[in-house]
Design a protein around this motif. Sequence first.
Motif, PDB file in Angstrom:
ATOM      1  N   MET A   1       0.860  -1.187   0.000  1.00  8.33           N
ATOM      2  CA  MET A   1       0.000   0.000   0.000  1.00  8.33           C
ATOM      3  C   MET A   1       0.893   1.233   0.000  1.00  8.33           C
ATOM      4  N   MET A   2       0.352   2.302  -0.552  1.00  9.78           N
ATOM      5  CA  MET A   2       1.098   3.546  -0.663  1.00  9.78           C
ATOM      6  C   MET A   2       0.401   4.600   0.193  1.00  9.78           C
ATOM      7  N   THR A   3       1.201   5.381   0.907  1.00 12.03           N
ATOM      8  CA  THR A   3       0.629   6.488   1.674  1.00 12.03           C
ATOM      9  C   THR A   3       1.312   7.787   1.254  1.00 12.03           C
ATOM     10  N   ARG A   4       0.565   8.871   1.340  1.00 13.96           N
ATOM     11  CA  ARG A   4       1.111  10.182   0.993  1.00 13.96           C
ATOM     12  C   ARG A   4       0.977  11.080   2.205  1.00 13.96           C
ATOM     13  N   ASP A   5       2.112  11.616   2.658  1.00 20.53           N
ATOM     14  CA  ASP A   5       2.046  12.677   3.660  1.00 20.53           C
ATOM     15  C   ASP A   5       2.490  13.969   2.972  1.00 20.53           C
ATOM     16  N   TYR A   6       2.718  15.025   3.748  1.00 21.60           N
ATOM     17  CA  TYR A   6       2.933  16.329   3.093  1.00 21.60           C
ATOM     18  C   TYR A   6       4.183  16.365   2.216  1.00 21.60           C
ATOM     19  N   LEU A   7       5.260  15.725   2.671  1.00 25.24           N
ATOM     20  CA  LEU A   7       6.522  15.832   1.923  1.00 25.24           C
ATOM     21  C   LEU A   7       6.917  14.569   1.182  1.00 25.24           C
ATOM     22  N   SER A   8       6.259  13.434   1.451  1.00 26.78           N
ATOM     23  CA  SER A   8       6.779  12.191   0.859  1.00 26.78           C
ATOM     24  C   SER A   8       5.678  11.188   0.516  1.00 26.78           C
ATOM     25  N   VAL A   9       6.094  10.204  -0.298  1.00 28.69           N
ATOM     26  CA  VAL A   9       5.256   9.037  -0.601  1.00 28.69           C
ATOM     27  C   VAL A   9       5.968   7.821  -0.025  1.00 28.69           C
ATOM     28  N   LYS A  10       5.221   6.966   0.671  1.00 27.04           N
ATOM     29  CA  LYS A  10       5.830   5.768   1.253  1.00 27.04           C
ATOM     30  C   LYS A  10       5.107   4.529   0.741  1.00 27.04           C
ATOM     31  N   ILE A  11       5.893   3.487   0.440  1.00 31.60           N
ATOM     32  CA  ILE A  11       5.329   2.204   0.017  1.00 31.60           C
ATOM     33  C   ILE A  11       5.550   1.217   1.163  1.00 31.60           C
ATOM     34  N   TRP A  12       4.472   0.588   1.598  1.00 35.28           N
ATOM     35  CA  TRP A  12       4.537  -0.372   2.702  1.00 35.28           C
ATOM     36  C   TRP A  12       4.239  -1.770   2.174  1.00 35.28           C
ATOM     37  N   ASP A  13       5.009  -2.745   2.645  1.00 36.95           N
ATOM     38  CA  ASP A  13       4.687  -4.149   2.404  1.00 36.95           C
ATOM     39  C   ASP A  13       3.719  -4.562   3.519  1.00 36.95           C
ATOM     40  N   LEU A  14       2.591  -5.166   3.161  1.00 36.63           N
ATOM     41  CA  LEU A  14       1.588  -5.502   4.177  1.00 36.63           C
ATOM     42  C   LEU A  14       2.117  -6.483   5.217  1.00 36.63           C
ATOM     43  N   ASN A  15       3.246  -7.149   4.883  1.00 38.55           N
ATOM     44  CA  ASN A  15       3.814  -8.104   5.841  1.00 38.55           C
ATOM     45  C   ASN A  15       4.834  -7.460   6.775  1.00 38.55           C
ATOM     46  N   MET A  16       5.089  -6.161   6.616  1.00 35.01           N
ATOM     47  CA  MET A  16       6.112  -5.504   7.451  1.00 35.01           C
ATOM     48  C   MET A  16       5.563  -4.191   7.985  1.00 35.01           C
ATOM     49  N   GLU A  17       5.371  -4.147   9.304  1.00 34.29           N
ATOM     50  CA  GLU A  17       4.680  -2.995   9.893  1.00 34.29           C
ATOM     51  C   GLU A  17       5.618  -1.899  10.393  1.00 34.29           C
ATOM     52  N   ASN A  18       6.879  -2.253  10.680  1.00 35.83           N
ATOM     53  CA  ASN A  18       7.692  -1.288  11.438  1.00 35.83           C
ATOM     54  C   ASN A  18       8.260  -0.154  10.594  1.00 35.83           C
ATOM     55  N   ARG A  19       8.363  -0.341   9.267  1.00 33.11           N
ATOM     56  CA  ARG A  19       8.830   0.765   8.426  1.00 33.11           C
ATOM     57  C   ARG A  19       8.452   0.498   6.977  1.00 33.11           C
ATOM     58  N   PRO A  20       8.376   1.569   6.168  1.00 32.48           N
ATOM     59  CA  PRO A  20       8.042   1.368   4.750  1.00 32.48           C
ATOM     60  C   PRO A  20       9.211   0.733   4.003  1.00 32.48           C
ATOM     61  N   VAL A  21       8.918   0.011   2.920  1.00 36.06           N
ATOM     62  CA  VAL A  21       9.994  -0.600   2.135  1.00 36.06           C
ATOM     63  C   VAL A  21      10.593   0.410   1.151  1.00 36.06           C
ATOM     64  N   GLU A  22       9.824   1.444   0.815  1.00 38.37           N
ATOM     65  CA  GLU A  22      10.342   2.491  -0.075  1.00 38.37           C
ATOM     66  C   GLU A  22       9.816   3.841   0.399  1.00 38.37           C
TER      67      GLU A  22
END
Length: 445
Positions: A298-319
Amino acid sequence: MAGPGGDMQWCFSQVKGAIDDDVAEADIISTVEFNHTGELLATGDKGGRVVIFQQEIENKSQPQFRSEYNVYSTFQSHEPEFDYLKSLEIEEKINKIRWLPQKNAAQFLLSTNDKTIKLWKISERDKRPEGYNLKEEDGRYKDPNTIMSLRVPVLIPMDLMVEASPRRVFANAHTYHINSISVNSDNETYLSADDLRINLWHLEITDRSFNIVDIKPANMEELTEVITAAEFHPHQCNTFVYSSSKGTIRLCDMRASALCDKHSKLFEEPEDPSNRSFFSEIISSISDVKFSHNGRYMMTRDYLSVKIWDLNMENRPVETYQVHEYLRSKLCSLYENDCIFDKFECCWNGNDSVVMTGSYNNFFRMFDRGQRRDVTLEASRENSKPMQVLKPRKVCAGGKRKKDEISVDSLDFNKKILHTAWHPQDNIIAVATTNNLYIFQDKVN
């Protein structure tokens, strides 16, 4: 962006909307959405209107010119209302549009303003009945005594008419403003989210919905976060996520309990202490969350960045991709002019290899996940000749400015791209600047 054969180049295709500099508030585009085939493209605006564009059949003699999008249907989806109990005006602005997968000749879409969701049916009519027994052609009823014979009515061809009719109205379920709607993969239910609650609806039932998330504290003074976006998983009908103004994403499983207040997973990145500032909390608020088409990320957008998260890893985004890091030093003035509260959306391309999101000065950004490359492009009338290749833009954050670079101080913060959409199969993108819709496509060699 890098394509399979080297660098992909983007060309101008079309622009929709008036050229005038003074923009009517009602004409400002507030949402953009392709349907599941990409044949239709819907926009909603602050005036409560929905405009649907249809892709024309491709021209075989000129394959380098992809088919264009032309107006298919325009209708008034929502009207301004007044809540007399709360003495509140309810804006007609369309917050979100979501298409339903096509089941028959008609198309269906959900549109919502702050309070009310509507299910619209968009259908075509190219025949009309003629030869009634009891009625004249102009609709007047005949005197029954004059009817001497029976006729069989026939359907005769007529000019194509596209009709939009409201089939369901889902109202009175949200105390706060609706920010998201998402159709479930079971194609029978959908969710709607406001600042503090998420409701689950059945598409056939308008008089009741089930509250599946409620983060409202007993005492409103203890309120520390609000829901900013929510979306169903593209394949698992029991799974959905919602993001918060604190920068967290919660994944919930509806099989666990009827009220999903306890999440199954919590995705959150620990804050870098060196970047801590007065604005940290504001800029960590997530404005959009989107599952990849394959459902793995899943991808999230905050004010300064885009983050890609692997649904199997909660502690930090993969990109993590920086959208406009050069604005970090400008947060104070962005706070003063309220731009820091802008809600940028993001989208995936058809095969999840590239992500796109908007920025200021009518810039938009693309990040190629495989090649780890990014590009800044601009949607403007200046480079809007047919098939004109878009030149990458560069922003100079400080120091000596190179010839083609734009100084960060000369960026126009009133020109912003909040809403973008990517065709589900082709490299065709739709980008909304204030009241114009730009359509770009990759250069076909």
